[in-house]
Design an enzyme around this catalytic site. Structure first.
Site, PDB file in Angstrom:
ATOM      1  N   GLY A  83    -120.743  70.011 -27.899  1.00  0.00           N
ATOM      2  CA  GLY A  83    -119.620  69.866 -26.972  1.00  0.00           C
ATOM      3  C   GLY A  83    -119.895  70.558 -25.568  1.00  0.00           C
ATOM      4  N   GLY A 140    -117.367  72.045 -22.320  1.00  0.00           N
ATOM      5  CA  GLY A 140    -116.124  72.568 -21.716  1.00  0.00           C
ATOM      6  C   GLY A 140    -116.325  73.074 -20.422  1.00  0.00           C
ATOM      7  N   GLY A 150    -119.262  75.742 -20.180  1.00  0.00           N
ATOM      8  CA  GLY A 150    -120.405  75.546 -20.182  1.00  0.00           C
ATOM      9  C   GLY A 150    -120.824  74.479 -21.605  1.00  0.00           C
ATOM     10  N   LYS A 151    -121.833  74.421 -21.854  1.00  0.00           N
ATOM     11  CA  LYS A 151    -122.239  73.444 -23.141  1.00  0.00           C
ATOM     12  C   LYS A 151    -122.440  74.446 -24.108  1.00  0.00           C
ATOM     13  CE  LYS A 151    -124.883  69.726 -21.026  1.00  0.00           C
ATOM     14  NZ  LYS A 151    -126.402  69.455 -20.507  1.00  0.00           N
ATOM     15  N   VAL A 152    -122.001  73.825 -25.382  1.00  0.00           N
ATOM     16  CA  VAL A 152    -122.051  74.295 -26.626  1.00  0.00           C
ATOM     17  C   VAL A 152    -123.142  73.672 -27.490  1.00  0.00           C
ATOM     18  CG1 VAL A 152    -121.041  75.031 -28.602  1.00  0.00           C
ATOM     19  CG2 VAL A 152    -119.705  74.817 -26.375  1.00  0.00           C
ATOM     20  N   LYS A 182    -122.877  79.177 -27.028  1.00  0.00           N
ATOM     21  CA  LYS A 182    -122.270  78.690 -25.949  1.00  0.00           C
ATOM     22  C   LYS A 182    -123.241  78.960 -24.660  1.00  0.00           C
ATOM     23  CE  LYS A 182    -117.644  78.629 -24.903  1.00  0.00           C
ATOM     24  NZ  LYS A 182    -116.345  79.050 -24.237  1.00  0.00           N
ATOM     25  N   ASP A 218    -105.031  80.196 -22.858  1.00  0.00           N
ATOM     26  CA  ASP A 218    -105.436  78.837 -22.858  1.00  0.00           C
ATOM     27  C   ASP A 218    -105.220  78.433 -24.268  1.00  0.00           C
ATOM     28  OD1 ASP A 218    -106.131  76.354 -21.999  1.00  0.00           O
ATOM     29  OD2 ASP A 218    -108.245  76.748 -21.742  1.00  0.00           O
TER      30      ASP A 218
END
Ligand code: NAG
Ligand code: NAG
Ligand code: NAG
Ligand code: NAG
Ligand code: NAG
Length: 953
Positions: free
Chosen positions: A672, A674, A677-679, A694, A792
């Site tokens: 994923g 976001g 950052g990248k997961v 993450k 959020d």
């Protein structure tokens, strides 16, 4: 008789003397001319024609009124004359006024000039005279009033001895190459001085307090030196002063009181120093003060009230200080304000409505402050505006309709606020607009087609808003457009084919929207494009081969639904991350259905084909292996930063090492991506446990807005609850920061609910998810000390474990209440989940979380996305309310649920709880604890299917 004769004789003698003087002055002038370089022939007429012996008629020569023949004035400025100073000019004994400025004279200054008995005005500015000022000048020049040596190449120490010329009215030595030396103390003795112009003279030392004795000083310019120390209080005694320029020095301390009493002071510039403290209260009381520059200092405190009553001020530049507090409420009402720049301070409060009250305001720069409230409607009438920069404040509410369409504005910068509402079609009036910067706000609705009429537009950025609807095809008419950024919005529909007409476009960002359909092949016509980002959309079909025409330095089309074969040129290493997350896209070889004619010809051919295919596969395998190794190396080097060591901070017991984690960060493990950052998924430890890692964007790349590491770690490490995603550890080195979480095998609720997998989630599961998430949030709000606001909450931040139990995740923007002011300059939240109070206030409370959670329940009950093309320009809350009002509660339930009929009552009860959570008034929303209780009661009335464990820590 004898007496008469005597008189006559005397008269004759005088006449002869005068004639002799005239003829000798004429000879001196001719001698001077003979050594001058006179490329334009400006002095060619000297000595010719009728007035031969009488220089008073020669060009640029003037004589004293009483002696009809002696040369008194010589104005040879701006004639491109050159070479050394003609020494013959020192013989013009009656010379009062000598102007050789703006020529090309070189060599040393003549010592002999100082001997001229009546010379009053000497101007040698704008030449290339070099060397030291002759020491003889300090002892001569008995009648000199004006000395102007500005802009030559004079060197040596600053000629302090010139302060001996006590009759001087103007002392101008600026822009020379003197060596560092102080301003002479004796400068205070030049009692008649009106102009002291010694800018860029390498002056060091301090400003002598004796300067306060110069009662006649009109213009004081000490700018561009290295003067340090404080501004002497005595400057407040210079009652004739009109202009004071002290900018670009190393002045420190605070600005003295007293400028307010200077009745004639017109402009003042203290910029680019190290001044500290408050701006004195009387500063703006000087009645003629029109221009004030104090930018780039360390001034602090509030602006003095006198600013509000200044009468003549039209230019105020105080940017890059640490000023705080509001602008005076009626600022602009009493003065002809034209230019205002307060950027980069801590100013707060509203933007005064009166800034343009006198109808003159042209440039308004308030960026990087803490101004709040709405943009005043009155500014919409300010048709003189040409440049507007209000970015990075806390402005909110809609932009006044007429403000959009101001005809002269070429730069409109509103980014980084909490502005809401739509872009009004009135923007068509902004014919001069060249840059329109709206990113990072709360704007909604569709972009008006009228934007296409702004033919001067070169840069249009609107990323990170809640814009929806389709992309207006009229944007293709913006023939000068160079940069278009509409990423992170909710745009849907296709990318208009006409965008191919944007021939000047070099950067196009449309990522993170809901765009669908094909990638238009016409984009390949935009030859100058170097950046194309279409990632995270729903684009499908083949990637057009025409895109190979582009020389892209950044190309990202990952996380779409592309299919077919990748054009060969895109197989290069530089594109290795461009196509991730497009499962239908094949690299190099696609299974083809084969050509029916080719089938069954002969077996030899087939064998040859098989051989070739095998060879190719082998080659690709090798290439892939090499590529993987390289990738690994790239990753490793990027992460390693040489040999700098990793620091692992664990919050729970972990049985893996930082190496295990770092080594598993391979692009093939990305699960994923976001805002932060990248997961990656990492399988580590002796048990082969899966973890989610993450990787935050590097600090340099990430803006402040998404640099959430500290916030997330500080918050998460304190939180322990079965419905909160567990942070196992953080791993950092100097360039890279990793957060390692428990791995949630079923991904996010948002992905599950809004994809083909949604049928897995039957109603009992959805109900359980709602209860779990509610308990997680309730724990944050009620059981943490201090309480934590998530900021959020959304379905993508609710993760599902193997049993579809829900845990709340992603505290990137969480902030504990009571830890500093609860308002923040960075706005958090996602489109469709943002509570309405955000539109008028940035004051964030638990109630905003509860609203967002209500939206999540609505998603569970209706199966709808919070913002989606199917529900038009509305958000889910509006759509649900409108439908319930018309057709009743049941009309909005997710009818794709097979057991909808069986659980109808339960679903309606849960729906009602959601409606309580999304009430407009924050106070009327139930607290999270009550939400949990109500949700549980939904079930207990029927049969208690679910036994929920008590809260655990
Ligand atoms: C000559 O006289 C006029 C007025 O009569 C005066 O303005 C001017 O300054 C005088 N010139 C000089 C060189 O004294
Ligand atoms: C300046 O004047 C002082 C006396 O007031 C004198 O001693 C000195 O020599 C003068 N300086 C120069 C350079 O002539
Ligand atoms: C000014 O500069 C000169 C030459 O660098 C140096 O000798 C002198 O100490 C400086 N004076 C001050 C007050 O800094
Ligand atoms: C003075 O002028 C020179 C060029 O003439 C420039 O290089 C220098 O930076 C200036 N000094 C200051 C303090 O501005
Ligand atoms: C200003 O001038 C007055 C008298 O002319 C004097 O008494 C006072 O000390 C001066 N102030 C400063 C700050 O030099």
């Amino acid at each position: 008789m004898a007496a008469t004769r005597l008189l006559l004789l005397a008269f004759l003698l005088l006449l002869l003397q005068a004639i002799a003087a005239a003829s000798s002055d004429a000879a001196h002038l001719l001698a001077a001319r003979s050594v001058l370089r006179d490329p334009t022939g400006a002095l060619a007429g000297w000595g010719a024609g009728s007035g031969r012996g009488l220089p008073c008629r020669w060009a640029r020569v003037s004589c004293a009124n009483n002696s009809a023949a002696a040369v008194a004035g010589l104005d040879l400025s701006k004639l491109s004359l050159g070479d050394g100073f003609p020494a013959a000019l020192c013989s013009l004994r009656s010379l009062e006024h000598l102007d050789l400025s703006a020529n090309e004279f070189v060599g040393p200054l003549p010592a002999c000039l100082a001997a001229l008995p009546v010379l009053a005005h000497l101007n040698l500015a704008g030449n290339s005279f070099s060397g030291e000022v002759p020491p003889e000048w300090g002892a001569g020049f008995r009648s000199l009033l004006v000395l102007n040596l500005v802009q030559n190449l004079l060197s040596g120490e600053f000629p302090a001895f010139l302060a001996n010329l006590t009759g001087l009215q103007e002392f101008s030595l600026a822009y020379n190459l003197f060596s560092p030396s102080p301003l002479p103390m004796k400068i205070g003795d030049l009692a008649d001085l009106r102009v002291l112009f010694v800018a860029n003279c390498s002056l060091n030392g301090t400003i002598p307090a004796s300067i306060g004795k110069l009662k006649n000083l009109v213009n004081l310019d000490l700018s561009r030196n290295s003067i340090h120390g404080e501004i002497p209080r005595s400057i407040g005694n210079l009652s004739s002063l009109e202009q004071i320029e002290l900018f670009a020095n190393q002045l420190s301390g605070s600005i003295p009181v007293g400028f307010g009493g200077l009745k004639r002071l017109h402009s003042l510039d203290f910029s680019m120093n190290g001044l500290t403290g408050d701006i004195p209260e009387d500063m703006f009381a000087a009645p003629s003060l029109a221009s004030v520059h104090m930018y780039q200092n360390n001034l602090s405190g509030h602006l003095p009230a006198t600013l509000g009553t200044a009468q003549s001020l039209y230019d105020l530049r105080i940017f890059a200080n640490q000023l705080s507090g509001p602008l005076p409420p009626e600022f602009g009402k009493n003065c002809p304000l034209m230019f205002l720049d307060t950027s980069d301070n801590g100013l707060s409060g509203p933007i005064p409505a009166t800034l343009c009250a006198s109808g003159k305001l042209k440039q308004l720069m308030l960026l990087d402050n803490e101004f709040e409230g709405a943009i005043p409607v009155e500014l919409g009438q300010c048709r003189t505006l040409i440049r507007v920069r209000l970015s990075s404040n806390r402005l909110s509410g809609p932009v006044p309709l007429e403000f959009w369409g101001l005809p002269g504005v070429y730069l409109l910068e509103l980014s980084g606020n909490a502005l809401s509402g739509t872009v009004d079609p009135a923007i068509a009036g902004a014919k001069n607009l060249s840059k329109l910067l709206l990113q990072d706000n709360r704007f909604t609705g569709a972009l008006p087609a009228k934007l296409g009429t702004l033919t001067n537009l070169q840069e249009f950025k609107a990323s990170n808003n809640c814009f929806s609807g389709s992309l207006p095809p009229s944007l293709a008419n913006l023939s000068l457009l160079d940069n278009l950024d509409l990423s992170h919005n909710s745009f849907s529909g296709e990318i208009p084919r006409d965008f191919g007409k944007l021939k000047q476009l070099s950067q196009l960002y449309l990522s993170d929207n809901h765009l669908s359909g094909d990638v238009p092949s016409e984009l390949g016509d935009i030859i100058g494009m170097n950046t194309l980002d279409l990632s995270n959309n729903e684009l499908s079909g083949q990637l057009p081969v025409q895109l190979q025409n582009l020389k892209l330095t950044h190309f990202n089309i990952s996380y779409n639904k592309l299919s077919g074969t990748l054009p060969v040129l895109f197989n290069g290493l530089q594109y290795q991350e461009s196509f991730l997350g497009n499962p239908g896209l094949c690299h190099g070889f696609c299974q083809s259905n084969g050509d029916p004619d080719a089938k069954g010809h002969n077996t030899i051919k087939l064998i040859v084909y098989i051989f070739i295919a095998a060879a190719i596969i082998l080659l690709i395998g090798l290439a892939w292996f090499g590529y993987k190794c390289r990738l690994h190396k790239i990753n490793a080097s990027e992460l390693d930063d040489g040999k700098s060591s990793w620091v692992l901070t664990s919050y729970h017991r972990v049985d893996f090492s930082e190496r295990d984690i770092v080594n598993s960060l391979d692009e093939s493990n990305v699960i994923g991506q976001g805002g932060a950052g990248k997961v990656y998924k990492a399988v580590v430890g002796p048990e082969g446990e899966a973890m989610a890692v993450k990787k935050l964007w590097p600090v340099g790349v990430a803006s402040k807005r998404i640099d959430s590491f500290e916030a997330e770690v500080a918050t998460l490490s304190k939180v322990r609850h079965r419905n909160i995603v567990k942070l196992a550890c953080s791993i950092t080195n100097t360039v890279c920061r990793l957060l390692v979480y428990e791995y949630m095998p079923n991904g996010s609720l948002g992905d599950m609910l809004h994809s083909a997998k949604r049928s897995i989630l039957d109603w009992p599961m959805r109900y359980k998810i709602a209860v779990n998430a509610a308990e997680g949030l309730s724990y944050l709000h009620h059981d943490c000390e201090p309480p934590i606001v998530h900021r959020d909450v959304k379905s993508n931040n609710i993760l599902l474990d193997a049993e579809y139990g829900a845990k709340v995740a992603d505290f990137g923007v969480a902030k504990t209440i009571g830890d500093g002011p609860a308002t923040m300059s960075v706005i958090a939240g996602s489109c469709g989940y943002i509570a309405p109070e955000y539109a008028y206030s940035l004051h964030v409370t638990e109630k905003s979380d509860i609203y967002s959670f209500g939206v999540v329940i609505l998603e569970l009950v209706t199966g709808m996305k919070p913002m989606a093309p199917e529900i038009g320009e509305m958000d889910l809350v509006t759509w649900v309310s409108a439908n319930i009002a018309q057709n009743g509660l049941e009309s909005v339930l997710d009818h794709t649920l097979s057991e909808a009929e069986q659980f109808k009552d339960e679903m309606c009860k849960v729906l009602k709880i959601a409606l309580l959570c999304v009430l407009n008034i924050p106070k009327s929303r139930p607290p999270m604890r009550a939400v949990v209780k109500m949700l549980l009661e939904v079930k207990e009335e029927n049969k208690p299917m679910l036994k929920l464990a008590p809260l655990s820590i």
